[in-house]
Motif scaffolding. Structure first.
Motif, PDB file in Angstrom:
ATOM      1  N   GLY A  76      49.869  28.088   6.253  1.00  0.00           N
ATOM      2  CA  GLY A  76      51.000  27.215   6.529  1.00  0.00           C
ATOM      3  C   GLY A  76      50.937  25.918   5.751  1.00  0.00           C
ATOM      4  O   GLY A  76      51.883  25.127   5.751  1.00  0.00           O
ATOM      5  N   ILE A  77      49.812  25.683   5.082  1.00  0.00           N
ATOM      6  CA  ILE A  77      49.636  24.459   4.298  1.00  0.00           C
ATOM      7  C   ILE A  77      50.118  24.685   2.873  1.00  0.00           C
ATOM      8  O   ILE A  77      49.866  25.729   2.277  1.00  0.00           O
ATOM      9  CB  ILE A  77      48.162  24.028   4.314  1.00  0.00           C
ATOM     10  CG1 ILE A  77      47.834  23.404   5.678  1.00  0.00           C
ATOM     11  CG2 ILE A  77      47.849  23.051   3.195  1.00  0.00           C
ATOM     12  CD1 ILE A  77      46.391  23.058   5.882  1.00  0.00           C
ATOM     13  N   GLN A  78      50.834  23.706   2.344  1.00  0.00           N
ATOM     14  CA  GLN A  78      51.359  23.790   0.980  1.00  0.00           C
ATOM     15  C   GLN A  78      50.664  22.757   0.128  1.00  0.00           C
ATOM     16  O   GLN A  78      50.995  21.568   0.172  1.00  0.00           O
ATOM     17  CB  GLN A  78      52.877  23.555   0.981  1.00  0.00           C
ATOM     18  CG  GLN A  78      53.519  23.680  -0.392  1.00  0.00           C
ATOM     19  CD  GLN A  78      53.376  25.086  -0.966  1.00  0.00           C
ATOM     20  OE1 GLN A  78      53.776  26.057  -0.341  1.00  0.00           O
ATOM     21  NE2 GLN A  78      52.808  25.186  -2.154  1.00  0.00           N
ATOM     22  N   LEU A  79      49.662  23.180  -0.630  1.00  0.00           N
ATOM     23  CA  LEU A  79      48.915  22.235  -1.463  1.00  0.00           C
ATOM     24  C   LEU A  79      49.767  21.716  -2.615  1.00  0.00           C
ATOM     25  O   LEU A  79      50.477  22.481  -3.258  1.00  0.00           O
ATOM     26  CB  LEU A  79      47.655  22.906  -2.011  1.00  0.00           C
ATOM     27  CG  LEU A  79      46.556  23.224  -0.995  1.00  0.00           C
ATOM     28  CD1 LEU A  79      45.448  24.049  -1.647  1.00  0.00           C
ATOM     29  CD2 LEU A  79      45.976  21.959  -0.402  1.00  0.00           C
ATOM     30  N   GLY A  80      49.662  20.411  -2.857  1.00  0.00           N
ATOM     31  CA  GLY A  80      50.425  19.807  -3.940  1.00  0.00           C
ATOM     32  C   GLY A  80      51.499  18.886  -3.398  1.00  0.00           C
ATOM     33  O   GLY A  80      51.731  18.793  -2.200  1.00  0.00           O
ATOM     34  N   GLY A  81      52.170  18.168  -4.285  1.00  0.00           N
ATOM     35  CA  GLY A  81      53.249  17.282  -3.851  1.00  0.00           C
ATOM     36  C   GLY A  81      52.780  15.849  -3.697  1.00  0.00           C
ATOM     37  O   GLY A  81      51.624  15.502  -3.953  1.00  0.00           O
ATOM     38  N   GLY A  82      53.698  14.991  -3.235  1.00  0.00           N
ATOM     39  CA  GLY A  82      53.396  13.571  -3.077  1.00  0.00           C
ATOM     40  C   GLY A  82      52.673  13.291  -1.776  1.00  0.00           C
ATOM     41  O   GLY A  82      52.184  14.199  -1.107  1.00  0.00           O
ATOM     42  N   THR A  83      52.632  12.013  -1.403  1.00  0.00           N
ATOM     43  CA  THR A  83      51.880  11.613  -0.214  1.00  0.00           C
ATOM     44  C   THR A  83      52.626  10.511   0.528  1.00  0.00           C
ATOM     45  O   THR A  83      52.903   9.460  -0.044  1.00  0.00           O
ATOM     46  CB  THR A  83      50.484  11.078  -0.606  1.00  0.00           C
ATOM     47  OG1 THR A  83      49.842  12.035  -1.451  1.00  0.00           O
ATOM     48  CG2 THR A  83      49.624  10.853   0.619  1.00  0.00           C
ATOM     49  N   LYS A 108      51.753  43.256  -2.116  1.00  0.00           N
ATOM     50  CA  LYS A 108      50.651  44.221  -2.116  1.00  0.00           C
ATOM     51  C   LYS A 108      49.288  43.543  -1.987  1.00  0.00           C
ATOM     52  O   LYS A 108      48.293  44.178  -1.610  1.00  0.00           O
ATOM     53  CB  LYS A 108      50.681  45.065  -3.391  1.00  0.00           C
ATOM     54  CG  LYS A 108      50.397  44.272  -4.671  1.00  0.00           C
ATOM     55  CD  LYS A 108      50.351  45.166  -5.895  1.00  0.00           C
ATOM     56  CE  LYS A 108      50.017  44.365  -7.161  1.00  0.00           C
ATOM     57  NZ  LYS A 108      49.902  45.240  -8.361  1.00  0.00           N
ATOM     58  N   THR A 109      49.232  42.237  -2.278  1.00  0.00           N
ATOM     59  CA  THR A 109      47.952  41.527  -2.278  1.00  0.00           C
ATOM     60  C   THR A 109      47.788  40.628  -1.060  1.00  0.00           C
ATOM     61  O   THR A 109      46.683  40.166  -0.771  1.00  0.00           O
ATOM     62  CB  THR A 109      47.826  40.675  -3.566  1.00  0.00           C
ATOM     63  OG1 THR A 109      48.135  41.501  -4.691  1.00  0.00           O
ATOM     64  CG2 THR A 109      46.423  40.128  -3.755  1.00  0.00           C
ATOM     65  N   LYS A 110      48.850  40.375  -0.321  1.00  0.00           N
ATOM     66  CA  LYS A 110      48.808  39.378   0.747  1.00  0.00           C
ATOM     67  C   LYS A 110      47.778  39.717   1.822  1.00  0.00           C
ATOM     68  O   LYS A 110      47.041  38.844   2.297  1.00  0.00           O
ATOM     69  CB  LYS A 110      50.190  39.203   1.367  1.00  0.00           C
ATOM     70  CG  LYS A 110      51.118  38.355   0.503  1.00  0.00           C
ATOM     71  CD  LYS A 110      52.439  38.099   1.188  1.00  0.00           C
ATOM     72  CE  LYS A 110      53.316  37.194   0.311  1.00  0.00           C
ATOM     73  NZ  LYS A 110      54.639  36.955   0.917  1.00  0.00           N
ATOM     74  N   GLU A 111      47.688  40.973   2.220  1.00  0.00           N
ATOM     75  CA  GLU A 111      46.754  41.342   3.275  1.00  0.00           C
ATOM     76  C   GLU A 111      45.307  41.164   2.810  1.00  0.00           C
ATOM     77  O   GLU A 111      44.455  40.689   3.562  1.00  0.00           O
ATOM     78  CB  GLU A 111      46.989  42.784   3.720  1.00  0.00           C
ATOM     79  CG  GLU A 111      46.192  43.192   4.958  1.00  0.00           C
ATOM     80  CD  GLU A 111      46.422  42.270   6.158  1.00  0.00           C
ATOM     81  OE1 GLU A 111      45.444  42.007   6.887  1.00  0.00           O
ATOM     82  OE2 GLU A 111      47.569  41.791   6.350  1.00  0.00           O
ATOM     83  N   THR A 112      45.036  41.538   1.559  1.00  0.00           N
ATOM     84  CA  THR A 112      43.694  41.343   1.008  1.00  0.00           C
ATOM     85  C   THR A 112      43.364  39.853   0.940  1.00  0.00           C
ATOM     86  O   THR A 112      42.237  39.442   1.225  1.00  0.00           O
ATOM     87  CB  THR A 112      43.582  41.966  -0.396  1.00  0.00           C
ATOM     88  OG1 THR A 112      44.039  43.306  -0.350  1.00  0.00           O
ATOM     89  CG2 THR A 112      42.148  41.946  -0.890  1.00  0.00           C
ATOM     90  N   ALA A 113      44.353  39.050   0.548  1.00  0.00           N
ATOM     91  CA  ALA A 113      44.149  37.604   0.478  1.00  0.00           C
ATOM     92  C   ALA A 113      43.828  37.038   1.857  1.00  0.00           C
ATOM     93  O   ALA A 113      42.933  36.198   2.014  1.00  0.00           O
ATOM     94  CB  ALA A 113      45.386  36.927  -0.105  1.00  0.00           C
ATOM     95  N   THR A 164      42.073  27.833  -4.573  1.00  0.00           N
ATOM     96  CA  THR A 164      42.942  28.349  -5.639  1.00  0.00           C
ATOM     97  C   THR A 164      43.966  29.322  -5.072  1.00  0.00           C
ATOM     98  O   THR A 164      45.154  29.261  -5.418  1.00  0.00           O
ATOM     99  CB  THR A 164      42.086  29.061  -6.717  1.00  0.00           C
ATOM    100  OG1 THR A 164      41.146  28.132  -7.257  1.00  0.00           O
ATOM    101  CG2 THR A 164      42.962  29.587  -7.835  1.00  0.00           C
ATOM    102  N   LEU A 165      43.522  30.197  -4.194  1.00  0.00           N
ATOM    103  CA  LEU A 165      44.432  31.169  -3.569  1.00  0.00           C
ATOM    104  C   LEU A 165      45.559  30.462  -2.817  1.00  0.00           C
ATOM    105  O   LEU A 165      46.731  30.834  -2.933  1.00  0.00           O
ATOM    106  CB  LEU A 165      43.659  32.043  -2.582  1.00  0.00           C
ATOM    107  CG  LEU A 165      43.281  33.457  -2.984  1.00  0.00           C
ATOM    108  CD1 LEU A 165      42.568  34.156  -1.849  1.00  0.00           C
ATOM    109  CD2 LEU A 165      44.517  34.251  -3.396  1.00  0.00           C
ATOM    110  N   LEU A 166      45.184  29.439  -2.047  1.00  0.00           N
ATOM    111  CA  LEU A 166      46.190  28.734  -1.248  1.00  0.00           C
ATOM    112  C   LEU A 166      47.187  28.000  -2.138  1.00  0.00           C
ATOM    113  O   LEU A 166      48.382  27.922  -1.819  1.00  0.00           O
ATOM    114  CB  LEU A 166      45.508  27.750  -0.298  1.00  0.00           C
ATOM    115  CG  LEU A 166      44.632  28.392   0.786  1.00  0.00           C
ATOM    116  CD1 LEU A 166      43.930  27.314   1.605  1.00  0.00           C
ATOM    117  CD2 LEU A 166      45.453  29.290   1.697  1.00  0.00           C
TER     118      LEU A 166
END
Length: 402
Positions: free
Chosen positions: A285-292, A142-147, A131-133
């Motif tokens: 670096g991975i972008q979840l979603g999109g076509g194939t 402010k949340t990126k480092e915690t993530a 879900t985060l990705l």
């Protein structure tokens, strides 16, 4: 435990399962016609009601304890942190992961992943990191480092689960080297030494007295094999992407393997450098979603094949191809005919049998690229089998891959 205590315990369990609506029905079986929950059970009940009680707690407010409907748009970060603390205190870890996931899906609490205080409180698990990705483009600074810390904690946990088995599998497959007359304790071939010296077994002392020792050639062979991991980053593959990233990082750390990692949707992204340096960077670096477009990714990966018979090509995809399907089948057939060892993992996760394009999977399997879903624990044996040239289709069936 007395009969009365057992009945009271059983009633309280059913009360927690069925929710507040069932209290009136169950009370008639309790002592004096009243159902008593302990303080701990009431905290558990409030935590569960926040997610599962549709008659109370419908506002999604963890602090409400499932009593009454609210007018707001969900819980505050403070209330959610308390709720998470209660859940982690009173439920086992595997149940915590399920409840967290249900909270995101049923109550729409995904936006609270953007609060660093809350994010620091959750238990890292596959679904939460997925879900985060998928939301990473919306995560505030402010949340990126915690993530990153949360994703890193999960990656470390998964690496510990798989690293030893994968290293052993690769070593077992590639250690069929020429033997050397030069003695080396670390290079001792125990299996061959024992086999060749069984005739020197001393039955009185119950030991083998070796007449000759056999040693592997310890000359270092760097990059003996090329392993290409081609990862479908469509949204349905979130769990598999996380496991694939972890596995790829382990491959990259083994000197005997030249590891290339590629992710694709309708475009192709080479993540080899990020994988070698930091698997967390790779995941971000991975972008979840999109076509194939699997065909385009295979075409891109072909440039890394220098010795076909020393190359293992792993596609991780559900095979719902929006690109050139006929071209994909042809390219995979040609790779097999050239000597490349190929396999398609329809899923790399513990989630059971996946949805996938059965027709394309059958075409690829018919041409020599076996297609199956695989749990992470089975992957080391399959990799070892591939490097040894075994029939992967038959091996997968024996191991129970789907």
């Amino acid at each position: 435990m007395t009969k009365e205590n057992k009945q009271a315990h059983s009633l309280s369990r059913w009360r927690l399962i069925l929710g507040q609506e069932a209290e009136a029905s169950l009370s008639g079986y309790g002592e004096g016609g009243v159902l008593h929950l302990t303080e701990e059970e009431r905290i558990m009940d409030a935590a569960l009601a926040s997610i599962y009680d549709e008659t109370g707690g419908g506002d999604g407010n963890p602090s409400a304890g499932g009593k009454g409907k609210g007018a707001g748009g969900g819980p505050s970060a403070v209330h959610l942190s308390k709720w998470l603390g209660d859940v982690r205190s009173f439920f086992p870890e595997d149940v915590v992961s399920i409840i967290q996931s249900d909270a995101m899906e049923r109550k729409g609490w995904k936006q609270l992943l953007f609060e660093p205080e809350m994010l620091a409180s959750v238990k890292p698990d596959i679904r939460l990191v997925g879900t985060l990705l998928s939301l990473k483009g919306k995560i505030p600074e402010k949340t990126k480092e915690t993530a990153r810390m949360l994703v890193g904690a999960l990656v470390d946990e998964l690496v510990k689960l798989l690293e030893t088995d994968i290293r052993r599998a690769v070593t077992g497959a590639l250690n069929k080297r020429q033997h050397s007359p030069l003695p080396s304790l670390s290079g001792l071939d125990w299996k061959l030494t024992i086999q060749r010296n069984l005739k020197h077994y001393d039955s009185e002392r119950k030991i083998i007295i070796p007449e000759r020792f056999y040693y592997f050639d310890r000359a270092k062979r760097s990059k003996e094999w090329t392993v290409i991991v081609d990862i479908d980053q469509s949204g349905s593959m979130a769990d598999s992407v996380i496991w694939a990233s972890v596995v790829s990082s382990i491959f990259a750390s083994i000197p005997a393997l030249n590891t290339r990692v590629v992710a694709f949707d309708t475009e192709v992204v080479d993540l080899t450098e990020q994988c070698a340096n930091d698997p967390v960077d790779m995941l971000f670096g991975i972008q979840l979603g999109g076509g194939t477009d699997i065909h385009k990714s295979v075409q891109y990966c072909e440039q890394f094949i220098e010795e076909p018979k020393k190359t293992l090509f792993i596609i991780i995809s559900d095979l719902y191809e929006n690109g050139n399907q006929a071209g994909l089948v042809r390219r995979m057939r040609e790779l097999r005919e050239s000597g490349v060892r190929t396999m398609t993992l329809l899923a790399l996760s513990d989630e059971g049998k996946p949805y996938y394009d059965e027709r394309l999977a059958k075409q690829l399997s018919r041409d020599g690229t076996p297609c199956f879903a695989c749990t992470p624990s089975l992957l080391p044996a399959l990799v070892e089998g591939a490097l040894k040239g075994q029939d992967l289709g038959e091996l997968a069936k024996r191991l129970g891959a789907q």
